[in-house]
Design an enzyme around this catalytic site. Structure first.
Site, PDB file in Angstrom:
ATOM      1  N   ASP A 139       0.830  -1.222   0.000  1.00 44.55           N
ATOM      2  CA  ASP A 139       0.000   0.000   0.000  1.00 44.55           C
ATOM      3  C   ASP A 139       0.857   1.262   0.000  1.00 44.55           C
ATOM      4  O   ASP A 139       0.421   2.307   0.490  1.00 44.55           O
ATOM      5  CB  ASP A 139      -0.918   0.042   1.235  1.00 44.55           C
ATOM      6  CG  ASP A 139      -2.027  -0.984   1.144  1.00 44.55           C
ATOM      7  OD1 ASP A 139      -2.300  -1.458   0.037  1.00 44.55           O
ATOM      8  OD2 ASP A 139      -2.620  -1.296   2.186  1.00 44.55           O
ATOM      9  N   LEU A 174      -2.214  -8.094   1.421  1.00 44.80           N
ATOM     10  CA  LEU A 174      -1.458  -8.337   0.199  1.00 44.80           C
ATOM     11  C   LEU A 174      -0.198  -7.478   0.179  1.00 44.80           C
ATOM     12  O   LEU A 174      -0.163  -6.387   0.743  1.00 44.80           O
ATOM     13  CB  LEU A 174      -2.305  -8.012  -1.032  1.00 44.80           C
ATOM     14  CG  LEU A 174      -3.542  -8.870  -1.270  1.00 44.80           C
ATOM     15  CD1 LEU A 174      -4.349  -8.309  -2.440  1.00 44.80           C
ATOM     16  CD2 LEU A 174      -3.164 -10.328  -1.530  1.00 44.80           C
ATOM     17  N   CYS A 193     -17.528 -16.284  -7.846  1.00 41.44           N
ATOM     18  CA  CYS A 193     -18.633 -15.682  -7.096  1.00 41.44           C
ATOM     19  C   CYS A 193     -19.988 -16.159  -7.618  1.00 41.44           C
ATOM     20  O   CYS A 193     -20.974 -16.162  -6.867  1.00 41.44           O
ATOM     21  CB  CYS A 193     -18.568 -14.160  -7.178  1.00 41.44           C
ATOM     22  SG  CYS A 193     -17.219 -13.432  -6.219  1.00 41.44           S
ATOM     23  N   CYS A 199     -22.629  -9.661  -0.749  1.00 44.05           N
ATOM     24  CA  CYS A 199     -21.858  -8.485  -0.340  1.00 44.05           C
ATOM     25  C   CYS A 199     -22.533  -7.199  -0.782  1.00 44.05           C
ATOM     26  O   CYS A 199     -22.508  -6.183  -0.062  1.00 44.05           O
ATOM     27  CB  CYS A 199     -20.435  -8.554  -0.891  1.00 44.05           C
ATOM     28  SG  CYS A 199     -20.322  -8.641  -2.697  1.00 44.05           S
ATOM     29  N   CYS A 219     -18.651   4.322   0.963  1.00 45.42           N
ATOM     30  CA  CYS A 219     -18.101   3.218   1.747  1.00 45.42           C
ATOM     31  C   CYS A 219     -17.742   3.683   3.163  1.00 45.42           C
ATOM     32  O   CYS A 219     -17.077   4.699   3.347  1.00 45.42           O
ATOM     33  CB  CYS A 219     -16.866   2.661   1.050  1.00 45.42           C
ATOM     34  SG  CYS A 219     -16.033   1.340   1.955  1.00 45.42           S
ATOM     35  N   CYS A 246     -15.065  -1.006   8.092  1.00 49.69           N
ATOM     36  CA  CYS A 246     -16.283  -1.822   8.038  1.00 49.69           C
ATOM     37  C   CYS A 246     -15.918  -3.168   7.427  1.00 49.69           C
ATOM     38  O   CYS A 246     -15.138  -3.230   6.475  1.00 49.69           O
ATOM     39  CB  CYS A 246     -17.344  -1.118   7.197  1.00 49.69           C
ATOM     40  SG  CYS A 246     -18.871  -2.060   6.986  1.00 49.69           S
ATOM     41  N   CYS A 253     -19.737 -12.924   3.181  1.00 55.47           N
ATOM     42  CA  CYS A 253     -19.249 -13.702   2.039  1.00 55.47           C
ATOM     43  C   CYS A 253     -19.171 -15.199   2.365  1.00 55.47           C
ATOM     44  O   CYS A 253     -18.491 -15.591   3.318  1.00 55.47           O
ATOM     45  CB  CYS A 253     -17.871 -13.194   1.604  1.00 55.47           C
ATOM     46  SG  CYS A 253     -17.183 -14.121   0.208  1.00 55.47           S
TER      47      CYS A 253
END
Length: 379
Positions: A139, A174, A193, A199, A219, A246, A253
């Site tokens: 990131d 990741l 999926c 979701c 979001c 959140c 899922c």
């Protein structure tokens, strides 16, 4: 460049070294993300990135790893589990007097830990290929890490835009190691999926506007972490007691039935952040906030936004006189914070009035029943 090891053999060693460093999976892919560029541009054009100006500033570089490190031929993608034991999802979310913090942020900030492990992996590769150049990312640069991880065979991008793995769900971090070796690449997994839209339907604010597309402006993770200013009033009641991030789209899922717990001690929840009482958090002064969040991802939002988020959660909590008093005592720190405190106080007033009506209705119902039975009015 000459290679002392067969590249296929080196790739196997890299995966073994990665696992010895604590990564649950290691995959390798090339740098071609040209198929992602139109989708990225459309997402930016629709302003779905909100106030995250750096998303637009770097433009298509996010889809071009070789521009970050000239000479890059491969991306080594890794994942590391972070879900702690006794995550207490339901017990925290169902108690409006507690504050819910995204499970990834309960322990130590993952950025340095993963980056240091990736650096060690690069150094292990360098011991065998001394002329190799590498650069780790967690990131920390404009990279489309999820498409890269999917291309490297670590999973597929789900409809919530997170990476999913059939054996591990999505509760993992990741990281990437850019390298200039022509290593053999792994095969991507197929998207699995199917017709599931759990979701999308469970998102409190409707942020997943279409499959695989998230409008960050809606979001809760963006609203509580990335947004600097005021949280739009329309979203405040929908946030419930979520004060940092959140996890709803992950919790619902089906693939997370197969999620794996972390064995990294640094990811263990800090006592003060695990199922914390909102009023306790709201009472922290800035020194306490900085001390408790030292080395935590939470610290990056700063004290004012921390109080902002808790104010909203207190406004969503059932009426208590001590909540109202605590909110009023925090007025005057900043105009931005005052806006949220005043909103929360108004919500508390509405609930107090509703409670009064309920009590009155209850008393009236008792009186009616007593009259109907011919009992004394004070029965």
């Amino acid at each position: 460049m000459s290679y002392p090891l067969d590249l296929n053999q080196l790739a196997q060693h890299i995966k073994q070294w990665g696992q010895s460093l604590g990564f649950q999976q290691v995959g390798i892919c090339d740098t071609d993300l040209s198929a992602e560029e139109p989708r990225l541009q459309e997402w930016l054009d629709k302003q779905y990135h909100g106030e995250m100006a750096w998303m637009a500033r770097h433009g298509m570089m996010r889809a071009r790893p070789h521009e970050l490190l000239p000479g890059t031929l491969r991306v080594i993608s890794v994942r590391m589990n972070y879900l702690p034991a006794k995550a207490a999802f339901a017990s925290t979310l169902k108690n409006p007097r507690l504050g819910y913090i995204s499970r990834y942020a309960l322990g130590r900030d993952y950025h340095k830990l993963l980056r240091n492990r990736l650096k060690k992996l690069g150094e292990m590769i360098q011991e065998h290929c001394t002329d190799t150049n590498f650069r780790p990312f967690v990131d920390s640069a404009p990279l489309l890490e999820r498409p890269l991880a999917a291309k490297a065979g670590l999973g597929w991008v789900g409809k919530h835009s997170l990476l999913l793995n059939r054996d591990a769900g999505s509760w993992f971090f990741l990281g990437e190691l850019l390298i200039d070796l022509p290593l053999p690449v792994d095969s991507p997994q197929g998207e699995q999926c199917g017709r599931c839209v759990a979701c999308m339907t469970t998102c409190p604010t409707g942020a997943i506007v279409e499959p695989y597309v998230v409008d960050a402006r809606r979001c809760i993770s963006y609203l509580t972490i990335e947004l600097d200013g005021a949280i739009p009033e329309e979203f405040r009641p929908l946030m419930g007691n979520r004060i940092y991030g959140c996890d709803d789209c992950q919790m619902i899922c089906p693939w997370n039935r197969f999620s794996q717990l972390t064995d990294e001690e640094d990811f263990s929840p800090r006592r003060q952040l695990h199922t914390p009482e909102l009023l306790t958090l709201f009472a922290w002064d800035e020194a306490t906030f900085l001390k408790v969040t030292e080395g935590s991802a939470i610290r990056r939002i700063g004290y004012a936004r921390w109080l902002r988020n808790i104010s909203v959660a207190l406004g969503n909590a059932p009426y208590e006189e001590q909540i109202f008093v605590a909110l009023r005592a925090r007025l005057g720190i900043s105009a931005m914070l005052d806006e949220h405190i005043i909103w929360a106080m108004e919500q508390q007033k509405i609930k107090r009035a509703a409670q009064g009506i309920e009590v009155l209705n209850s008393q009236q119902n008792r009186l009616v029943r007593a009259v109907e039975k011919g009992l004394p009015r004070d029965a």
